[in-house]
Scaffold this motif. Structure first.
Motif, PDB file in Angstrom:
ATOM      1  N   GLY A 192       0.792  -1.215   0.000  1.00 34.22           N
ATOM      2  CA  GLY A 192       0.000   0.000   0.000  1.00 34.22           C
ATOM      3  C   GLY A 192       0.822   1.262   0.000  1.00 34.22           C
ATOM      4  N   ALA A 193       0.192   2.373   0.377  1.00 33.74           N
ATOM      5  CA  ALA A 193       0.821   3.689   0.376  1.00 33.74           C
ATOM      6  C   ALA A 193       0.807   4.259   1.791  1.00 33.74           C
ATOM      7  CB  ALA A 193       0.074   4.623  -0.572  1.00 33.74           C
ATOM      8  N   ASP A 194       1.946   4.837   2.197  1.00 34.07           N
ATOM      9  CA  ASP A 194       2.115   5.371   3.543  1.00 34.07           C
ATOM     10  C   ASP A 194       2.108   6.895   3.521  1.00 34.07           C
ATOM     11  OD1 ASP A 194       2.537   2.717   4.291  1.00 34.07           O
ATOM     12  OD2 ASP A 194       4.721   2.903   4.169  1.00 34.07           O
ATOM     13  N   PHE A 195       1.535   7.491   4.580  1.00 31.58           N
ATOM     14  CA  PHE A 195       1.499   8.941   4.726  1.00 31.58           C
ATOM     15  C   PHE A 195       1.826   9.268   6.187  1.00 31.58           C
ATOM     16  CE2 PHE A 195      -1.227   7.631   1.326  1.00 31.58           C
ATOM     17  CZ  PHE A 195      -1.020   8.566   0.314  1.00 31.58           C
ATOM     18  N   TRP A 196       2.752  10.233   6.388  1.00 27.62           N
ATOM     19  CA  TRP A 196       3.225  10.527   7.738  1.00 27.62           C
ATOM     20  C   TRP A 196       3.167  12.018   8.035  1.00 27.62           C
ATOM     21  CZ3 TRP A 196       4.101   6.745  11.152  1.00 27.62           C
ATOM     22  CH2 TRP A 196       4.328   5.456  10.648  1.00 27.62           C
ATOM     23  N   THR A 197       2.877  12.330   9.285  1.00 27.42           N
ATOM     24  CA  THR A 197       3.008  13.708   9.740  1.00 27.42           C
ATOM     25  C   THR A 197       4.487  14.037   9.925  1.00 27.42           C
ATOM     26  OG1 THR A 197       2.972  13.166  12.106  1.00 27.42           O
ATOM     27  CG2 THR A 197       0.844  13.546  11.027  1.00 27.42           C
ATOM     28  N   ALA A 198       4.782  15.327  10.048  1.00 25.00           N
ATOM     29  CA  ALA A 198       6.095  15.728  10.537  1.00 25.00           C
ATOM     30  C   ALA A 198       6.200  15.322  12.004  1.00 25.00           C
ATOM     31  CB  ALA A 198       6.254  17.239  10.377  1.00 25.00           C
ATOM     32  N   PRO A 199       7.419  15.242  12.553  1.00 16.88           N
ATOM     33  CA  PRO A 199       7.535  14.949  13.989  1.00 16.88           C
ATOM     34  C   PRO A 199       6.691  15.929  14.808  1.00 16.88           C
ATOM     35  CG  PRO A 199       9.681  14.825  12.950  1.00 16.88           C
ATOM     36  CD  PRO A 199       8.733  15.359  11.911  1.00 16.88           C
ATOM     37  N   LEU A 200       5.954  15.414  15.753  1.00 19.13           N
ATOM     38  CA  LEU A 200       5.068  16.252  16.557  1.00 19.13           C
ATOM     39  C   LEU A 200       5.868  17.208  17.441  1.00 19.13           C
ATOM     40  CD1 LEU A 200       2.462  13.559  17.719  1.00 19.13           C
ATOM     41  CD2 LEU A 200       2.292  15.106  15.756  1.00 19.13           C
ATOM     42  N   THR A 201       5.375  18.402  17.578  1.00 20.04           N
ATOM     43  CA  THR A 201       6.020  19.373  18.465  1.00 20.04           C
ATOM     44  C   THR A 201       5.383  19.380  19.851  1.00 20.04           C
ATOM     45  OG1 THR A 201       4.567  21.109  17.608  1.00 20.04           O
ATOM     46  CG2 THR A 201       6.720  20.839  16.546  1.00 20.04           C
ATOM     47  N   ASP A 202       4.179  18.854  19.949  1.00 21.12           N
ATOM     48  CA  ASP A 202       3.467  18.780  21.228  1.00 21.12           C
ATOM     49  C   ASP A 202       2.833  17.398  21.358  1.00 21.12           C
ATOM     50  OD1 ASP A 202       3.672  21.636  22.136  1.00 21.12           O
ATOM     51  OD2 ASP A 202       2.582  21.957  20.249  1.00 21.12           O
ATOM     52  N   PRO A 203       2.506  16.976  22.582  1.00 20.33           N
ATOM     53  CA  PRO A 203       1.793  15.705  22.727  1.00 20.33           C
ATOM     54  C   PRO A 203       0.467  15.745  21.969  1.00 20.33           C
ATOM     55  CG  PRO A 203       2.561  16.514  24.860  1.00 20.33           C
ATOM     56  CD  PRO A 203       2.759  17.629  23.886  1.00 20.33           C
ATOM     57  N   LEU A 204       0.097  14.609  21.422  1.00 21.64           N
ATOM     58  CA  LEU A 204      -1.165  14.489  20.681  1.00 21.64           C
ATOM     59  C   LEU A 204      -1.941  13.315  21.246  1.00 21.64           C
ATOM     60  CD1 LEU A 204      -3.065  15.199  18.271  1.00 21.64           C
ATOM     61  CD2 LEU A 204      -1.700  13.595  16.887  1.00 21.64           C
ATOM     62  N   GLU A 205      -3.093  13.583  21.862  1.00 21.83           N
ATOM     63  CA  GLU A 205      -3.951  12.493  22.339  1.00 21.83           C
ATOM     64  C   GLU A 205      -5.079  12.253  21.345  1.00 21.83           C
ATOM     65  OE1 GLU A 205      -7.191  11.189  25.736  1.00 21.83           O
ATOM     66  OE2 GLU A 205      -5.682  12.694  26.298  1.00 21.83           O
ATOM     67  N   ILE A 206      -5.178  11.016  20.918  1.00 20.02           N
ATOM     68  CA  ILE A 206      -6.282  10.576  20.069  1.00 20.02           C
ATOM     69  C   ILE A 206      -7.083   9.565  20.883  1.00 20.02           C
ATOM     70  CG2 ILE A 206      -6.900   9.341  17.954  1.00 20.02           C
ATOM     71  CD1 ILE A 206      -4.309  10.438  16.734  1.00 20.02           C
ATOM     72  N   THR A 207      -8.301   9.909  21.244  1.00 16.68           N
ATOM     73  CA  THR A 207      -9.154   9.013  22.023  1.00 16.68           C
ATOM     74  C   THR A 207     -10.583   9.126  21.508  1.00 16.68           C
ATOM     75  OG1 THR A 207      -7.777   9.134  24.016  1.00 16.68           O
ATOM     76  CG2 THR A 207     -10.074   8.483  24.313  1.00 16.68           C
ATOM     77  N   GLY A 208     -11.059   8.064  20.877  1.00 19.19           N
ATOM     78  CA  GLY A 208     -12.427   8.066  20.379  1.00 19.19           C
ATOM     79  C   GLY A 208     -12.550   7.314  19.071  1.00 19.19           C
ATOM     80  N   PRO A 209     -13.744   7.319  18.482  1.00 20.56           N
ATOM     81  CA  PRO A 209     -13.948   6.720  17.168  1.00 20.56           C
ATOM     82  C   PRO A 209     -13.384   7.644  16.089  1.00 20.56           C
ATOM     83  CG  PRO A 209     -15.976   7.715  17.934  1.00 20.56           C
ATOM     84  CD  PRO A 209     -14.978   7.883  19.052  1.00 20.56           C
TER      85      PRO A 209
END
Length: 569
Positions: free
Chosen positions: A384-401
Motif C-alpha cells: 500500500g501507500a504510507d502517509f506521515w506527519t512531521a515529527p510532533l512538536t506537542d503531545p497528541l492524544e487521540i481518544t475516540g472513534p
C-alpha cells in the motif's frame, strides 16, 4: 462451597440443558451470576487454553491469587472469588455443546430463547434470591446482548466484557470483507467441545466426566447435529436475515449495563462502544481497558469493578456504585502504560474533531489541505501507500472513534481498502502496542470493500459511517468514487518527536521486520492478531488483485477525521 454438577435445566420444548451450580454451602438465598455458551463448562482453562493461562498467571499474578484455580474455565467468573461473597455462579452448556444434547446453533434465536429460560429457571430455585446477573467474556458477552433484548423478568443486570454486538459487521465481514478468524475459532473452540465428541475430547478434572459427552458420536453424526454458522456467514456476502437474527436490537435492553471494552480487539471493540451508546437503559456505564483480551477480567482491578456493579444491583450493597462516573477510560501511552481517567460521556464532548489530509505528492499527513490534486497508485495485493506527519512538536492524544473519507479508483470492478493508523518513534521505529490478541498491534484499523460503500444515512455519523451492506455497487474501472471508512475506537497519547501515520492498502497491514511472529490457529500475527482477510474464496482473481489509485487534493478531500483530545487547561 457446594457444587452441583450437570444439574438439569428443562426447556419448554422438552430439551434439557446441563448446568454446574457453585453456591454457598448453607440454606440461604443468593443472587445468581450466569453464563451460557458452547465452550464446555467442564473444560479446565489450564488445559483448554494452556498458553493463555500461562500468560495470565505469569504476567498478572493477582488474577490467579486467592484461589485454588481448580474451577477456572475460559472466559467465565472464578466461583472461588464470588461464592464466598454471597453469589451463586452457574455455568450452562448451550444446546448441542458440552454436556447438553441437541442441535448446536451458535448465537441463534433458539439459543437466545434457551438462555431466557435458563435465567427464569435460576430465578425461581430455592437457593436463588430471584435476581440474576450475566457476566462473561467474548461469546459469554455477545449472547448477553441477545438475551437481554428479550427482557427475561428475573434478569437484573448485565456485564458484557469484550463482546461483539453485530454478527455481520463485527464477527464475519469487516466492511464487507470476509474475516478468516471465524472459521479458525469455530473449528478449534466450538466443534472440539460439541456434545458427542465424547471420548475423543477431554475430561473435567474435578469429577472425571467427559467434557463433551457422555455419548461419543461419529463425525457424520456430529456434522448432522450442528449448523455451520461460520460457513453460512461466509456464503452470504451481504447482510441478510441470517445475520439479522444473530444481531440484537440493543434499544430493547433496559436493565443496568456495565459494558467493558478493549481498545484493540478486532472482534469486540466496536460492539462494546455501540452497545453502551445504543441500549435504552438509563443506568449504563462504559469501562475501557487495554492488555490481552482475557487479562483484566480476572485481575483485581476487573473483579473489584464487577463486584461493585453486581453488589449494588443484585444485593443492594453500599458499594459506592452510585458515585461511579458513566465512563472510565484507561488511556494508552506509547510505553505500554495506562492513565486511568473518569469521563461523563462517550465520545468525549471536548473532542476536537480534526481532519488530517493525505497528500499523494509528498506522502504526508497534515491538518493543512493540499492545494493541488495528485494520485498515488498501489497494487492491491501489495503493502500500500504510507502517509506521515512531521515529527510532533506537542503531545497528541487521540481518544475516540474515527473515520476516513477517501476518493479511490481501481483498474477492476472492486477494491478492498484497509486504513491502518500507525505511530513511529523519533528514530523511525514502528511503535507496536499490546492489543487484545497481538503483542505487536497497531493504533487502529478500518476496513471497507468499495462495492459496499452505500451508507445508511439515518445511522451514519461523521465519526462513524454506517454501511448498509444490503447491495453491491460495482466500480467502473478508472472512475473514482468517494468512500467513507469506519475506523474503530482507539486511544493513545503520542509524545513530541513521534510521528502519526496512515497506511492505505488493499490487504491487511503487516508489521515491518523479520519476526519471528507468534502463530495462532495457523495465522501469523503481525499487527492484526488472528483477524486477517485473505480467504481466497473471498478474493476473486481479476477483481481484488488490480491496481488501486488514491486521489488527494482540494476536490478529493481524502482525509482522516480523528478525535483529538485537548490537554487539560
Amino acid at each position: 462451597m457446594r457444587i452441583d454438577w450437570d444439574v438439569p435445566v428443562p426447556m419448554s420444548d422438552g430439551a434439557v440443558l446441563r448446568a454446574d451450580v457453585f453456591r454457598p454451602d448453607d440454606d440461604g438465598e443468593y443472587p445468581v451470576l450466569m453464563t451460557l455458551g458452547p465452550y464446555g463448562k467442564g473444560l479446565a482453562f489450564q488445559e483448554g487454553f494452556a498458553g493463555m493461562w500461562q500468560r495470565l498467571a505469569t504476567a498478572y499474578p493477582d488474577a490467579v491469587a486467592g484461589s485454588t484455580n481448580a474451577y477456572q474455565v475460559w472466559e467465565t467468573p472464578d466461583p472461588e472469588k464470588w461464592v464466598p461473597d454471597g453469589f451463586i455462579c452457574i455455568r450452562v452448556d448451550s444446546r448441542g455443546a458440552g454436556r447438553s444434547a441437541g442441535l448446536l446453533d451458535m448465537l441463534s434465536e433458539q439459543e437466545a430463547r434457551d438462555y431466557y429460560e435458563a435465567i427464569e429457571w435460576a430465578g425461581v430455585q430455592g437457593w436463588s434470591s430471584g435476581r440474576v446477573g450475566l457476566l462473561g467474556i467474548s461469546y459469554y458477552a455477545a449472547n448477553q446482548w441477545l438475551v437481554a433484548a428479550l427482557r427475561p423478568p428475573h434478569l437484573e443486570a448485565i456485564c458484557p466484557w469484550e463482546g461483539f454486538t453485530d454478527f455481520y459487521r463485527d464477527l464475519n465481514r469487516h466492511g464487507g470483507i470476509l474475516n478468516r478468524f471465524g472459521q479458525a475459532w469455530q473449528d478449534h473452540q466450538i466443534f472440539t467441545v460439541q456434545h458427542g465428541v465424547g471420548e475423543r475430547g477431554r475430561r473435567n478434572p474435578n469429577n472425571g466426566e467427559l467434557v463433551a459427552g457422555p455419548p461419543t458420536l461419529s463425525e457424520d453424526e456430529l456434522a448432522a447435529n450442528r449448523v455451520e454458522t461460520i460457513g453460512e456467514g461466509k456464503r452470504r456476502a451481504l447482510l441478510d436475515e441470517f445475520s439479522r437474527v444473530r444481531t440484537p436490537d440493543l434499544t430493547r435492553i433496559e436493565v443496568p449495563v456495565l459494558s467493558a471494552a478493549n481498545w484493540a480487539h478486532h472482534l469486540h471493540t466496536r460492539g462494546n462502544f455501540d452497545g453502551y451508546a445504543t441500549v435504552s437503559s438509563p443506568r449504563k456505564w462504559l469501562e475501557v481497558h487495554g492488555h490481552e483480551h482475557y487479562a483484566e477480567f480476572y485481575t483485581d482491578y476487573g473483579v473489584a469493578l464487577q463486584k461493585r456493579f453486581f453488589g449494588h444491583f443484585l444485593k443492594d450493597e453500599a458499594t459506592g456504585w452510585e458515585q461511579q462516573p458513566p465512563v472510565r477510560l484507561n488511556v494508552r501511552h506509547v510505553d505500554g502504560s495506562f492513565e486511568g481517567r473518569d469521563e461523563q460521556q462517550w465520545p468525549l464532548t471536548r473532542t476536537r474533531w480534526t481532519r488530517f489530509y493525505l497528500d499523494a505528492a509528498s506522502a504526508t499527513l497534515s491538518t493543512t489541505e493540499p492545494t493541488a490534486e495528485h494520485t498515488a497508485d498501489f497494487p492491491a495485493p501489495g503493502p500500500g501507500a504510507d502517509f506521515w506527519t512531521a515529527p510532533l512538536t506537542d503531545p497528541l492524544e487521540i481518544t475516540g472513534p474515527a473515520s476516513a473519507r477517501v476518493r479511490v479508483s481501481s483498474t477492476t470492478t472492486d477494491a478492498d481498502l484497509f486504513v491502518t493508523l500507525r505511530v513511529q518513534d523519533p528514530s523511525g521505529n514502528e511503535v507496536s502496542l499490546v492489543s487484545a490478541i497481538d503483542a505487536h498491534g497497531v493504533l487502529a484499523v478500518g476496513w471497507l470493500r468499495a462495492s459496499h460503500r452505500e451508507l445508511d444515512e439515518q445511522r451514519t455519523l461523521p465519526h462513524q459511517p454506517w454501511h448498509s451492506h444490503t447491495r453491491t455497487l460495482p466500480l467502473t474501472p478508472g472512475q473514482p468514487v468517494d468512500v467513507d471508512v469506519e475506523i474503530w475506537p482507539t486511544s493513545l497519547v503520542i509524545p513530541p518527536g513521534y510521528r502519526l501515520g496512515v497506511t492505505l492498502s488493499g490487504r491487511d497491514f503487516q508489521m515491518p521486520g523479520d519476526g519471528p511472529w507468534p502463530v495462532l490457529y495457523g495465522i501469523e500475527q503481525r499487527g492484526n492478531g488472528v483477524f486477517v482477510h485473505d480467504d481466497p474464496d473471498d478474493l476473486r482473481a481479476g477483481i481484488y488483485d488490480g491496481t488501486t489509485t488514491l486521489h488527494t487534493g482540494p476536490h478529493s478531500r481524502t482525509s482522516l477525521l480523528l478525535p483529538v483530545i485537548p490537554p487539560p487547561a
